[in-house]
Design a protein around this motif. Structure first.
Motif: not given
Length: 221
Positions: A149-165
Motif C-alpha cells: 500500500r505504498g510503503q517501502p519494503t523495509d517496513v515489512a520485509s524480514p530480510i531487510e529487518r535482520l537480525p531476527l534475534g
C-alpha cells in the motif's frame, strides 16, 4: 478442546486457542488475501496441542477486508500480545509458525518493536521472506505491491529487518511453484537460519501433520 478469543473489534481480529503449555502462534498464508482463512492451520494446531503445546491460531485483516500494511502487521502484533490475557499459556516460549505469507508474518513478528509478548523462535514454511524479490518475481500477480500500500519494503520485509534475534527454522518444498525455494535460500544465507528442503514436496505439504516438512518442524521444536 479449542476456544475462540477476540483481540480487537474487527471481525477478523480473533484467534482460536488449542491446548496448554508453551505457545506456538500459527499464522496462515494465502498471499494476505481475504479469501483464505485460519482454518488452513487447524490440523497443525490439533497436532501441536496433542504434543503439549498451546496453539494460538490467529486470524487477521487481509487484502479485501481492510488488510495490507500497516493493518495486517498491527493485527499480528496485537494477536501475539493478547497471549498475555489468555489462560494456560507459558509465555517463556512463544514460537511463531507461519505458512507462505504467514511465514512472512511469523518472521516479521520477531522484529517488531515494543512487543508486550516477545517471540522466542520462528518457523517459516515456504515463507515470503523477501518482499522485494517476491515483487520482482510478480508472485501471485504482483500481490506484494497491493500488500505494501505504498510503503517501502523495509517496513515489512524480514530480510531487510535482520537480525531476527531468535532461532529460526525455514522449511521449503523443492517442487514449490508458488513461492520459489530461492526465497528461503536467500533468507538463510542472510540470516544464518536453518533451512530444510524436501526435494519432492510442493507448497501445501507443510499443512499435513504427516508430511516430512511438518515432521521437520516438530523435531526442531
Amino acid at each position: 478442546m479449542a476456544s475462540r478469543h477476540n483481540y480487537g473489534s474487527d471481525p477478523s481480529q480473533y484467534g482460536v486457542l488449542y491446548g496448554e503449555g508453551p505457545v506456538a502462534v500459527l499464522i496462515h498464508g494465502g498471499f494476505w488475501k481475504a479469501e483464505y482463512g485460519l482454518e488452513l492451520m487447524d490440523a497443525l494446531c490439533a497436532d501441536l496441542a496433542s504434543r503439549g503445546w498451546a496453539a494460538w491460531n490467529i486470524e487477521y485483516r487481509r487484502l479485501g477486508n481492510g488488510g495490507g500494511v500497516p493493518f495486517t502487521l498491527d493485527d499480528v502484533g496485537a494477536a501475539i500480545d493478547h497471549l498475555s490475557e489468555l489462560p494456560g499459556v507459558d509465555l517463556s516460549r512463544v514460537v511463531t509458525i507461519g505458512h507462505s505469507a504467514g511465514g512472512h508474518l511469523a518472521a516479521w513478528a520477531a522484529t517488531r518493536e515494543n512487543a508486550r509478548v516477545a517471540v522466542t523462535g520462528v518457523v517459516s514454511q515456504a515463507g515470503v521472506l523477501d518482499l522485494q524479490r517476491a515483487w520482482d518475481l510478480r508472485l501471485s500477480n504482483g500481490v506484494v505491491e497491493r500488500f505494501l500500500r505504498g510503503q517501502p519494503t523495509d517496513v515489512a520485509s524480514p530480510i531487510e529487518r535482520l537480525p531476527l534475534g531468535v532461532p529460526a527454522l525455514l522449511t521449503h518444498g523443492g517442487r514449490d511453484d508458488i513461492v520459489p525455494v530461492e526465497i528461503s535460500e536467500r533468507f538463510a544465507r542472510a540470516s544464518g537460519a536453518s533451512l530444510i528442503v524436501e526435494p519432492e514436496e510442493d507448497h501445501f505439504g507443510h499443512l499435513d501433520p504427516g508430511n516430512p516438512l511438518w515432521k521437520a518442524v516438530r523435531a526442531w521444536l
